[in-house]
Design a protein around this motif. Structure first.
Motif, PDB file in Angstrom:
ATOM      1  N   THR A 164       0.806  -1.219   0.000  1.00 49.01           N
ATOM      2  CA  THR A 164       0.000   0.000   0.000  1.00 49.01           C
ATOM      3  C   THR A 164       0.842   1.272   0.000  1.00 49.01           C
ATOM      4  O   THR A 164       0.318   2.352  -0.253  1.00 49.01           O
ATOM      5  N   LEU A 165       2.126   1.147   0.290  1.00 47.97           N
ATOM      6  CA  LEU A 165       2.984   2.324   0.388  1.00 47.97           C
ATOM      7  C   LEU A 165       3.577   2.680  -0.964  1.00 47.97           C
ATOM      8  O   LEU A 165       4.168   1.824  -1.624  1.00 47.97           O
ATOM      9  N   PRO A 166       3.485   3.931  -1.379  1.00 41.03           N
ATOM     10  CA  PRO A 166       4.010   4.307  -2.692  1.00 41.03           C
ATOM     11  C   PRO A 166       5.513   4.147  -2.810  1.00 41.03           C
ATOM     12  O   PRO A 166       6.028   3.940  -3.906  1.00 41.03           O
ATOM     13  N   GLY A 167       6.228   4.213  -1.689  1.00 42.37           N
ATOM     14  CA  GLY A 167       7.681   4.158  -1.738  1.00 42.37           C
ATOM     15  C   GLY A 167       8.263   2.846  -2.210  1.00 42.37           C
ATOM     16  O   GLY A 167       9.424   2.796  -2.631  1.00 42.37           O
ATOM     17  N   VAL A 168       7.483   1.770  -2.166  1.00 41.58           N
ATOM     18  CA  VAL A 168       8.018   0.464  -2.584  1.00 41.58           C
ATOM     19  C   VAL A 168       7.796   0.206  -4.068  1.00 41.58           C
ATOM     20  O   VAL A 168       8.264  -0.788  -4.606  1.00 41.58           O
ATOM     21  N   TYR A 169       7.074   1.106  -4.708  1.00 40.48           N
ATOM     22  CA  TYR A 169       6.838   0.952  -6.147  1.00 40.48           C
ATOM     23  C   TYR A 169       7.964   1.613  -6.927  1.00 40.48           C
ATOM     24  O   TYR A 169       8.355   2.742  -6.627  1.00 40.48           O
ATOM     25  N   THR A 170       8.460   0.909  -7.927  1.00 43.31           N
ATOM     26  CA  THR A 170       9.641   1.367  -8.659  1.00 43.31           C
ATOM     27  C   THR A 170       9.327   1.879 -10.057  1.00 43.31           C
ATOM     28  O   THR A 170      10.195   2.482 -10.693  1.00 43.31           O
ATOM     29  N   SER A 171       8.142   1.640 -10.543  1.00 44.51           N
ATOM     30  CA  SER A 171       7.757   2.123 -11.872  1.00 44.51           C
ATOM     31  C   SER A 171       6.363   2.730 -11.790  1.00 44.51           C
ATOM     32  O   SER A 171       5.493   2.198 -11.084  1.00 44.51           O
ATOM     33  N   TRP A 172       6.169   3.821 -12.528  1.00 43.02           N
ATOM     34  CA  TRP A 172       4.885   4.526 -12.522  1.00 43.02           C
ATOM     35  C   TRP A 172       4.452   4.861 -13.942  1.00 43.02           C
ATOM     36  O   TRP A 172       5.291   5.148 -14.794  1.00 43.02           O
ATOM     37  N   GLY A 173       3.151   4.833 -14.161  1.00 50.62           N
ATOM     38  CA  GLY A 173       2.612   5.280 -15.428  1.00 50.62           C
ATOM     39  C   GLY A 173       2.443   6.784 -15.440  1.00 50.62           C
ATOM     40  O   GLY A 173       2.723   7.472 -14.452  1.00 50.62           O
ATOM     41  N   GLN A 174       1.949   7.281 -16.546  1.00 54.42           N
ATOM     42  CA  GLN A 174       1.816   8.728 -16.715  1.00 54.42           C
ATOM     43  C   GLN A 174       0.513   9.263 -16.130  1.00 54.42           C
ATOM     44  O   GLN A 174       0.353  10.468 -15.969  1.00 54.42           O
ATOM     45  N   GLY A 175      -0.417   8.387 -15.824  1.00 54.26           N
ATOM     46  CA  GLY A 175      -1.677   8.795 -15.215  1.00 54.26           C
ATOM     47  C   GLY A 175      -2.800   8.943 -16.219  1.00 54.26           C
ATOM     48  O   GLY A 175      -2.573   9.242 -17.393  1.00 54.26           O
ATOM     49  N   THR A 176      -4.019   8.710 -15.757  1.00 56.35           N
ATOM     50  CA  THR A 176      -5.205   8.900 -16.580  1.00 56.35           C
ATOM     51  C   THR A 176      -6.267   9.615 -15.742  1.00 56.35           C
ATOM     52  O   THR A 176      -6.465   9.288 -14.569  1.00 56.35           O
TER      53      THR A 176
END
Length: 125
Positions: free
Chosen positions: A107-119
């Motif tokens: 649930t924590l954003p800090g453990v995510y290493t890749s992100w999309g551009q958003g929609t």
């Protein structure tokens, strides 16, 4: 590194539904957890939902539990967020994320290493 592309956002009336998709490339999807976050104007990015690498584990924010459903199709390298009974307060930019080293449903954003551009998702009252 995983590349992520979201789609499916739009404008919908309150009570309506949308399904967001997140297409991943660059790495076998079954090796990483995926999540959805959102950010409304003037607010911090917040956790919405996450799914484990196998799809067997999920997490939801209290504000969306019972209305949103996260799923994934590892054969298609795609994750989905089915959003039902949408409310104006669900209006936000929705981001897909992947964790390169966590296989649970974090649930924590800090453990995510890749992100999309958003929609953008806009729910009118």
């Amino acid at each position: 590194q995983v590349q992520l592309v979201e789609s499916g956002g739009g404008l919908v009336q309150a009570g309506g539904s949308l399904r967001l998709s997140c297409a991943a490339s660059g790495r076998t999807s079954s090796s990483y957890a995926m999540g959805w976050f959102r950010q409304a104007p003037g607010k911090e990015r917040e956790f919405v939902s996450a799914i484990s690498s196998s799809g067997g584990g999920t997490n939801y924010a209290d504000s969306v539990r019972g209305r949103f459903t996260i799923s994934r199709d590892n054969a298609k390298n795609t994750a989905y967020l089915q959003m039902n009974s949408l409310k104006p307060e669900d209006t936000a930019v929705y981001y897909c994320a992947a964790s390169g080293y966590i296989t649970s449903a974090p649930t924590l954003p800090g453990v995510y290493t890749s992100w999309g551009q958003g929609t953008q998702v806009t729910v009118s009252s």
